[in-house]
Design a protein around this motif. Sequence first.
Motif, short mmCIF file in Angstrom:
data_model
loop_
_atom_site.label_atom_id
_atom_site.label_comp_id
_atom_site.label_asym_id
_atom_site.label_seq_id
_atom_site.Cartn_x
_atom_site.Cartn_y
_atom_site.Cartn_z
N ARG A 76 94.96 -0.02 42.46
CA ARG A 76 94.57 -1.42 42.25
C ARG A 76 95.11 -1.93 40.91
O ARG A 76 95.65 -3.04 40.82
CB ARG A 76 93.05 -1.53 42.29
CG ARG A 76 92.54 -2.92 42.04
CD ARG A 76 91.04 -2.96 41.90
NE ARG A 76 90.63 -4.20 41.27
CZ ARG A 76 89.50 -4.38 40.61
NH1 ARG A 76 88.64 -3.38 40.47
NH2 ARG A 76 89.21 -5.54 40.06
N GLU A 80 97.61 -5.09 40.53
CA GLU A 80 97.15 -6.32 39.91
C GLU A 80 97.87 -6.61 38.60
O GLU A 80 98.03 -7.76 38.21
CB GLU A 80 95.64 -6.25 39.68
CG GLU A 80 94.85 -6.25 40.99
CD GLU A 80 93.34 -6.32 40.77
OE1 GLU A 80 92.91 -6.58 39.63
OE2 GLU A 80 92.60 -6.11 41.74
N SER A 112 88.63 -3.00 46.12
CA SER A 112 89.37 -4.24 45.88
C SER A 112 88.43 -5.45 45.95
O SER A 112 87.65 -5.59 46.90
CB SER A 112 90.49 -4.40 46.91
OG SER A 112 91.41 -3.34 46.82
N ARG A 117 92.07 -8.48 47.80
CA ARG A 117 91.99 -7.42 48.81
C ARG A 117 93.25 -7.43 49.66
O ARG A 117 93.68 -8.48 50.15
CB ARG A 117 90.75 -7.63 49.68
CG ARG A 117 90.47 -6.50 50.66
CD ARG A 117 89.03 -6.57 51.13
NE ARG A 117 88.11 -6.23 50.05
CZ ARG A 117 86.86 -6.72 49.94
NH1 ARG A 117 86.42 -7.59 50.82
NH2 ARG A 117 86.10 -6.34 48.94
N TRP A 129 99.55 -6.77 49.55
CA TRP A 129 98.76 -7.62 48.67
C TRP A 129 99.39 -9.02 48.60
O TRP A 129 100.58 -9.19 48.88
CB TRP A 129 98.70 -7.02 47.27
CG TRP A 129 97.72 -5.88 47.13
CD1 TRP A 129 96.43 -5.95 46.70
CD2 TRP A 129 97.97 -4.50 47.44
NE1 TRP A 129 95.85 -4.70 46.70
CE2 TRP A 129 96.77 -3.79 47.14
CE3 TRP A 129 99.07 -3.79 47.92
CZ2 TRP A 129 96.66 -2.41 47.32
CZ3 TRP A 129 98.97 -2.43 48.11
CH2 TRP A 129 97.78 -1.74 47.81
#
Length: 450
Positions: A76, A80, A112, A117, A129
């Motif tokens: 994650r 991100e 997430s 998500r 994503w």
Amino acid sequence: MQSAQALTRSWIESLTPSQLEKLKTELTEEEKAVLAFAWKRWARPPQILPVGRWDGWLIIAGRGWGKTRVGAETIRDEVESGRSRRIGLIAETSADGRDVLVEGESGIMACSPPWMRPLYEPSKRRLTWRNGAIATLYDAREPDQLRGPQHDFLWFDELAKYRYADAVFDMAMFGLRLGDAPRWIVTTTPRPIALIRRLLVQSGVHVTRGRSEDNLSNISPTYQRNVIDRYRGTRLGRQELDAEILEDIPGALWSRRSLDEARVMVSPQLLRIVVGVDPAASSGEAANETGIIVIGMTANNQAYVLEDWSLRGSPDEWARKVVAAYRKHGADAIIAESNQGGEMVSAVIRSVADIPVKLVHATRGKYVRAEPISALYEQGRVHHVGTLPVLEDQMISFTPERAAHRTDGYSPDRVDALVWAATELFPEITAPAPGKPAPRAPQGAGGWMS
């Protein structure tokens, strides 16, 4: 450009615990939602992505330490932050990839936040994503899946359990070439396989080690009583809970090094294939496993251990497994111990399919029976195709004391099945001495076996 949530998360994670405590009542609903997904705020220090330059992060930790959560949160963070856009997720099986890495309670989907998500497409083995990053799932039983794809980040889950650990890792490394600084993470319970030993001392690898007890606040009291307290201090507990990499045991018939040296990736043409079976005396949760091992023999008398189909189940369940293994490999015969149940063992198997079953009877102890098979390994006449983790763990723990008495939950059912099958392929190791008649075979045994 960072999203509003990402900026809020960075701000929240920068606060000290006392600052956050003072501000908690003043946070907006959106900020509270971001706080729930602020991993660095809740994680223990060893679980946070290492700072500085590193090529790989090797996490060796006990059951329940939080390895899966760390892996998912690392993915994650990579997505991100925009550092990684083509990610490989590698699990022992495709089911593990789906059920643990993606959909598990500590998996990527659960970690997430709603605003970031990914879209999960199981048929394509892919997560996508909204910023364009893509993660693809791979099955470690098929190393060639990794021949060709390119990545900038890789997550290997339970690497020490892979049957083809070296091949999977090597193929993945060849494709880890996107971006300026492609990296990888390994989350695994330990086994002293050669690859893990190599990564521990490899330059550029950041190593984190942890014990199950590090995470007691998030582990149920039931698990603490039934698992941690029960296995604390035992060899199995030291490996699975304390994450110790245990080396060879004095007195054991096999060593990890000898098994690694005998390992091959594929078997040559085989003249004979047999399925060795060590049936459990009972069924249920407290019962032993039924050992089911498939071995083949070449024209030049080299044996290859092909697969381990062992399981804990009812007679009908293990009989169906035995028949499935027999049919998959085109075996000649099933070699089953008759001490537990005699003709019943043959009858159970034949109730599933009418295939040849040879019953053998043990008249000597497990350790004595296994000694000549161990000698064959030392002579380089028996090889393992890929890695057979549970069988190999039993083999390197096979001492006279443990062979004679079931201790610390140890029961060498897989080793017994291996010994029966190998003895069938190497009949000379049980031949009687010159001038000495062979003992009479027990009723229904189909041949002499000591």
